[in-house]
Write a protein that holds these residues in place. Sequence first.
Motif, PDB file in Angstrom:
ATOM      1  N   ALA A   1       1.145   1.285  -5.181  1.00 21.37           N
ATOM      2  CA  ALA A   1       2.530   1.100  -4.757  1.00 21.37           C
ATOM      3  C   ALA A   1       2.691  -0.213  -4.026  1.00 21.37           C
ATOM      4  CB  ALA A   1       2.955   2.266  -3.863  1.00 21.37           C
ATOM      5  N   ALA A   2       1.633  -0.629  -3.303  1.00 21.46           N
ATOM      6  CA  ALA A   2       1.713  -1.878  -2.550  1.00 21.46           C
ATOM      7  C   ALA A   2       1.458  -3.094  -3.438  1.00 21.46           C
ATOM      8  CB  ALA A   2       0.695  -1.853  -1.408  1.00 21.46           C
ATOM      9  N   GLY A   3       1.164  -2.857  -4.697  1.00 18.47           N
ATOM     10  CA  GLY A   3       1.003  -3.968  -5.609  1.00 18.47           C
ATOM     11  C   GLY A   3      -0.392  -4.550  -5.626  1.00 18.47           C
ATOM     12  N   ALA A   4      -1.369  -3.868  -5.019  1.00 15.55           N
ATOM     13  CA  ALA A   4      -2.733  -4.393  -5.018  1.00 15.55           C
ATOM     14  C   ALA A   4      -3.337  -4.271  -6.415  1.00 15.55           C
ATOM     15  CB  ALA A   4      -3.573  -3.602  -4.021  1.00 15.55           C
ATOM     16  N   PRO A   5      -4.059  -5.285  -6.871  1.00 15.62           N
ATOM     17  CA  PRO A   5      -4.650  -5.204  -8.200  1.00 15.62           C
ATOM     18  C   PRO A   5      -5.785  -4.192  -8.228  1.00 15.62           C
ATOM     19  CG  PRO A   5      -5.333  -7.210  -7.090  1.00 15.62           C
ATOM     20  CD  PRO A   5      -4.364  -6.529  -6.189  1.00 15.62           C
ATOM     21  N   VAL A   6      -5.708  -3.195  -9.087  1.00 18.15           N
ATOM     22  CA  VAL A   6      -6.761  -2.194  -9.231  1.00 18.15           C
ATOM     23  C   VAL A   6      -7.266  -2.286 -10.663  1.00 18.15           C
ATOM     24  CG1 VAL A   6      -7.337   0.242  -9.134  1.00 18.15           C
ATOM     25  CG2 VAL A   6      -5.671  -0.715  -7.526  1.00 18.15           C
ATOM     26  N   PRO A   7      -8.551  -2.645 -10.856  1.00 16.51           N
ATOM     27  CA  PRO A   7      -9.071  -2.843 -12.214  1.00 16.51           C
ATOM     28  C   PRO A   7      -8.880  -1.596 -13.074  1.00 16.51           C
ATOM     29  CG  PRO A   7     -10.661  -3.517 -10.547  1.00 16.51           C
ATOM     30  CD  PRO A   7      -9.563  -2.828  -9.831  1.00 16.51           C
ATOM     31  N   GLY A   8      -8.464  -1.808 -14.307  1.00 19.13           N
ATOM     32  CA  GLY A   8      -8.364  -0.704 -15.242  1.00 19.13           C
ATOM     33  C   GLY A   8      -7.090   0.113 -15.109  1.00 19.13           C
ATOM     34  N   CYS A   9      -6.250  -0.218 -14.179  1.00 19.13           N
ATOM     35  CA  CYS A   9      -5.027   0.566 -13.999  1.00 19.13           C
ATOM     36  C   CYS A   9      -3.836  -0.175 -14.606  1.00 19.13           C
ATOM     37  CB  CYS A   9      -4.759   0.816 -12.519  1.00 19.13           C
ATOM     38  SG  CYS A   9      -5.963   1.953 -11.806  1.00 19.13           S
ATOM     39  N   ALA A  10      -2.800   0.584 -14.883  1.00 20.48           N
ATOM     40  CA  ALA A  10      -1.607   0.013 -15.506  1.00 20.48           C
ATOM     41  C   ALA A  10      -0.956  -0.990 -14.564  1.00 20.48           C
ATOM     42  CB  ALA A  10      -0.628   1.131 -15.832  1.00 20.48           C
ATOM     43  N   ARG A  11      -0.311  -1.975 -15.162  1.00 19.93           N
ATOM     44  CA  ARG A  11       0.392  -2.956 -14.348  1.00 19.93           C
ATOM     45  C   ARG A  11       1.693  -2.355 -13.828  1.00 19.93           C
ATOM     46  NH1 ARG A  11       1.023  -8.102 -17.903  1.00 19.93           N
ATOM     47  NH2 ARG A  11       1.659  -6.516 -19.366  1.00 19.93           N
ATOM     48  N   ARG A  12       2.271  -3.040 -12.858  1.00 15.50           N
ATOM     49  CA  ARG A  12       3.540  -2.570 -12.314  1.00 15.50           C
ATOM     50  C   ARG A  12       4.626  -2.677 -13.381  1.00 15.50           C
ATOM     51  NH1 ARG A  12       4.281  -6.136  -7.115  1.00 15.50           N
ATOM     52  NH2 ARG A  12       3.418  -7.674  -8.515  1.00 15.50           N
ATOM     53  N   PRO A  13       5.638  -1.855 -13.277  1.00 18.53           N
ATOM     54  CA  PRO A  13       6.726  -1.942 -14.252  1.00 18.53           C
ATOM     55  C   PRO A  13       7.348  -3.334 -14.230  1.00 18.53           C
ATOM     56  CG  PRO A  13       6.971  -0.025 -12.837  1.00 18.53           C
ATOM     57  CD  PRO A  13       5.867  -0.828 -12.270  1.00 18.53           C
ATOM     58  N   GLU A  14       7.830  -3.748 -15.391  1.00 16.12           N
ATOM     59  CA  GLU A  14       8.433  -5.083 -15.472  1.00 16.12           C
ATOM     60  C   GLU A  14       9.729  -5.159 -14.674  1.00 16.12           C
ATOM     61  OE1 GLU A  14       8.878  -5.908 -19.623  1.00 16.12           O
ATOM     62  OE2 GLU A  14       6.996  -7.026 -19.690  1.00 16.12           O
ATOM     63  N   VAL A  15      10.433  -4.042 -14.634  1.00 13.52           N
ATOM     64  CA  VAL A  15      11.689  -4.007 -13.880  1.00 13.52           C
ATOM     65  C   VAL A  15      11.486  -3.056 -12.713  1.00 13.52           C
ATOM     66  CG1 VAL A  15      14.140  -3.464 -13.944  1.00 13.52           C
ATOM     67  CG2 VAL A  15      13.019  -4.435 -15.972  1.00 13.52           C
ATOM     68  N   ARG A  16      11.616  -3.564 -11.509  1.00 15.45           N
ATOM     69  CA  ARG A  16      11.324  -2.718 -10.350  1.00 15.45           C
ATOM     70  C   ARG A  16      12.098  -3.209  -9.131  1.00 15.45           C
ATOM     71  NH1 ARG A  16       7.182  -6.244 -11.404  1.00 15.45           N
ATOM     72  NH2 ARG A  16       6.586  -7.574  -9.652  1.00 15.45           N
ATOM     73  N   VAL A  17      12.138  -2.327  -8.129  1.00 21.83           N
ATOM     74  CA  VAL A  17      12.818  -2.644  -6.870  1.00 21.83           C
ATOM     75  C   VAL A  17      11.744  -2.821  -5.802  1.00 21.83           C
ATOM     76  CG1 VAL A  17      14.485  -1.854  -5.150  1.00 21.83           C
ATOM     77  CG2 VAL A  17      14.782  -1.242  -7.559  1.00 21.83           C
ATOM     78  N   GLU A  18      11.851  -3.898  -5.046  1.00 21.71           N
ATOM     79  CA  GLU A  18      10.885  -4.154  -3.974  1.00 21.71           C
ATOM     80  C   GLU A  18      11.620  -4.367  -2.655  1.00 21.71           C
ATOM     81  OE1 GLU A  18       8.545  -7.529  -5.145  1.00 21.71           O
ATOM     82  OE2 GLU A  18       7.352  -6.354  -6.575  1.00 21.71           O
ATOM     83  N   ASP A  19      10.888  -4.126  -1.576  1.00 17.75           N
ATOM     84  CA  ASP A  19      11.356  -4.472  -0.219  1.00 17.75           C
ATOM     85  C   ASP A  19      12.740  -3.918   0.106  1.00 17.75           C
ATOM     86  OD1 ASP A  19       9.017  -5.955  -0.035  1.00 17.75           O
ATOM     87  OD2 ASP A  19       9.983  -7.752  -0.838  1.00 17.75           O
ATOM     88  N   ALA A  20      12.977  -2.663  -0.259  1.00 19.13           N
ATOM     89  CA  ALA A  20      14.298  -2.087   0.034  1.00 19.13           C
ATOM     90  C   ALA A  20      14.356  -1.637   1.491  1.00 19.13           C
ATOM     91  CB  ALA A  20      14.561  -0.910  -0.898  1.00 19.13           C
ATOM     92  N   TRP A  21      15.417  -2.037   2.184  1.00 16.83           N
ATOM     93  CA  TRP A  21      15.619  -1.581   3.560  1.00 16.83           C
ATOM     94  C   TRP A  21      17.099  -1.526   3.887  1.00 16.83           C
ATOM     95  CZ3 TRP A  21      17.429  -4.696   7.776  1.00 16.83           C
ATOM     96  CH2 TRP A  21      17.560  -6.063   7.494  1.00 16.83           C
ATOM     97  N   VAL A  22      17.401  -0.683   4.861  1.00 18.15           N
ATOM     98  CA  VAL A  22      18.786  -0.505   5.305  1.00 18.15           C
ATOM     99  C   VAL A  22      18.787  -0.707   6.812  1.00 18.15           C
ATOM    100  CG1 VAL A  22      20.591   1.228   5.636  1.00 18.15           C
ATOM    101  CG2 VAL A  22      19.420   1.061   3.434  1.00 18.15           C
ATOM    102  N   ARG A  23      19.803  -1.413   7.298  1.00 17.50           N
ATOM    103  CA  ARG A  23      19.864  -1.615   8.740  1.00 17.50           C
ATOM    104  C   ARG A  23      20.296  -0.327   9.427  1.00 17.50           C
ATOM    105  NH1 ARG A  23      19.654  -6.312  11.324  1.00 17.50           N
ATOM    106  NH2 ARG A  23      20.454  -7.606   9.651  1.00 17.50           N
ATOM    107  N   SER A  24      19.634   0.011  10.525  1.00 20.39           N
ATOM    108  CA  SER A  24      19.939   1.265  11.212  1.00 20.39           C
ATOM    109  C   SER A  24      21.390   1.266  11.691  1.00 20.39           C
ATOM    110  CB  SER A  24      18.992   1.462  12.400  1.00 20.39           C
ATOM    111  OG  SER A  24      19.150   0.408  13.317  1.00 20.39           O
ATOM    112  N   ALA A  25      21.992   2.447  11.722  1.00 21.02           N
ATOM    113  CA  ALA A  25      23.381   2.601  12.155  1.00 21.02           C
ATOM    114  C   ALA A  25      23.440   3.863  13.000  1.00 21.02           C
ATOM    115  CB  ALA A  25      24.310   2.688  10.956  1.00 21.02           C
ATOM    116  N   GLU A  26      23.396   3.673  14.306  1.00 20.74           N
ATOM    117  CA  GLU A  26      23.404   4.834  15.195  1.00 20.74           C
ATOM    118  C   GLU A  26      24.794   5.124  15.710  1.00 20.74           C
ATOM    119  OE1 GLU A  26      20.061   4.561  18.029  1.00 20.74           O
ATOM    120  OE2 GLU A  26      19.298   3.053  16.635  1.00 20.74           O
ATOM    121  N   ARG A  27      25.629   4.097  15.787  1.00 15.03           N
ATOM    122  CA  ARG A  27      26.974   4.302  16.343  1.00 15.03           C
ATOM    123  C   ARG A  27      28.071   3.908  15.370  1.00 15.03           C
ATOM    124  NH1 ARG A  27      26.569   2.378  22.628  1.00 15.03           N
ATOM    125  NH2 ARG A  27      24.422   2.979  22.934  1.00 15.03           N
ATOM    126  N   THR A  28      27.726   3.247  14.292  1.00 15.20           N
ATOM    127  CA  THR A  28      28.755   2.804  13.363  1.00 15.20           C
ATOM    128  C   THR A  28      28.667   3.609  12.069  1.00 15.20           C
ATOM    129  OG1 THR A  28      27.284   1.124  12.467  1.00 15.20           O
ATOM    130  CG2 THR A  28      28.736   0.434  14.243  1.00 15.20           C
TER     131      THR A  28
END
Lengths: 154, 199
Positions: free
Chosen positions: A25-52
Amino acid sequence: MRSDAARPAAAGRLTPALDVLALLAAGAPVPGCARRPEVRVEDAWVRSAERTSLTAGYFTLVNDGRVPLVLASVSCPLAADTRMHTTVRDRGIVSMHEVDHFDVPARSRLRFRPGGNHLMLIDLRTRLLPGASAPLTLRLGDGRTLEATARVRS
Amino acid sequence: VSGFGGRWVTGLLAALSLAAAGCTPRPAWHGWAMEPALAAPDVALWGSGPRPLSLAHPDGRPTLLAFGYTSCPDVCPTTLSGWRRLRERLGADGDRVRFVFVSVDYRNDRPAWVGDFARHFDPRFIGVVADSLALLRMLPRFKADAGYVPLPGGHGSTVAHTAYTYLIDGRGVIRRGYDFDADPGGVRADVRRMLRAGS
């Protein structure tokens, strides 16, 4: 598809078998394993909202394929409405504009980041506290969907 | 011994010539200078407190100020979370700086909301609203702009505003401006320099 931003803090408690999955999931190369999907989402984050009831979300949509894509919409079940916006800067003056869709050429990345493209999560149904996660669904122009988990941070 | 002394003299001469050429390592300011540097105007800015804030009556501390609005999900939180990191990095010096977030959305933002919004990022941040008359007096001094921009198709309006962070000295003079996503290390260095100089 699962974003690599999902619950990294839990990695220390994972079993060895799951460690391999975490590396994948972190994208580390592991020999013999499938490559990451060609189309993918990375670094997704949402800013916290405690009062808004409104906050912003960010991610990178990677298109390593040979076919151009269209990002048609994004949804998040934690918000009544999710829209795609871009911040426009003109001589220091900023304003936000809604964007109907984004073209993602072949072998390119579409970046949503502070001060640029961003998701508007409108009328949040819950408080978003740092450390929580928010599911995102990206819908492409050809009808495909990509699932990602955005980390909530301040 | 004479050789050592000779090298010492050569080194001294080199240092002196560098100094004469203006090459002594003096840190540069960051962002840009406000020219001419004008005093912040005497307008009442209401926040959560019982009395309004006036930038024309400074308390001797330098002030960092930015314009924005509370339903701004992208740029304004980026500014304020940058300020929070800046304040943390300033350590004890953080208490010697005032942080003021000024809402330009006087149609929608209530003073108490803006105070809450700013405190969400740091309990010592001050959030205030500038009404239309206050903005008329403030914006030219900051060489800034803000206003409501109609959305296409008559779907309401959005708020446009200058997104710089301004550094105001302890006497209330607006000295420098920075992009909202400027290198926080540069702003921090300038704040420290202003503090060292006694503002």
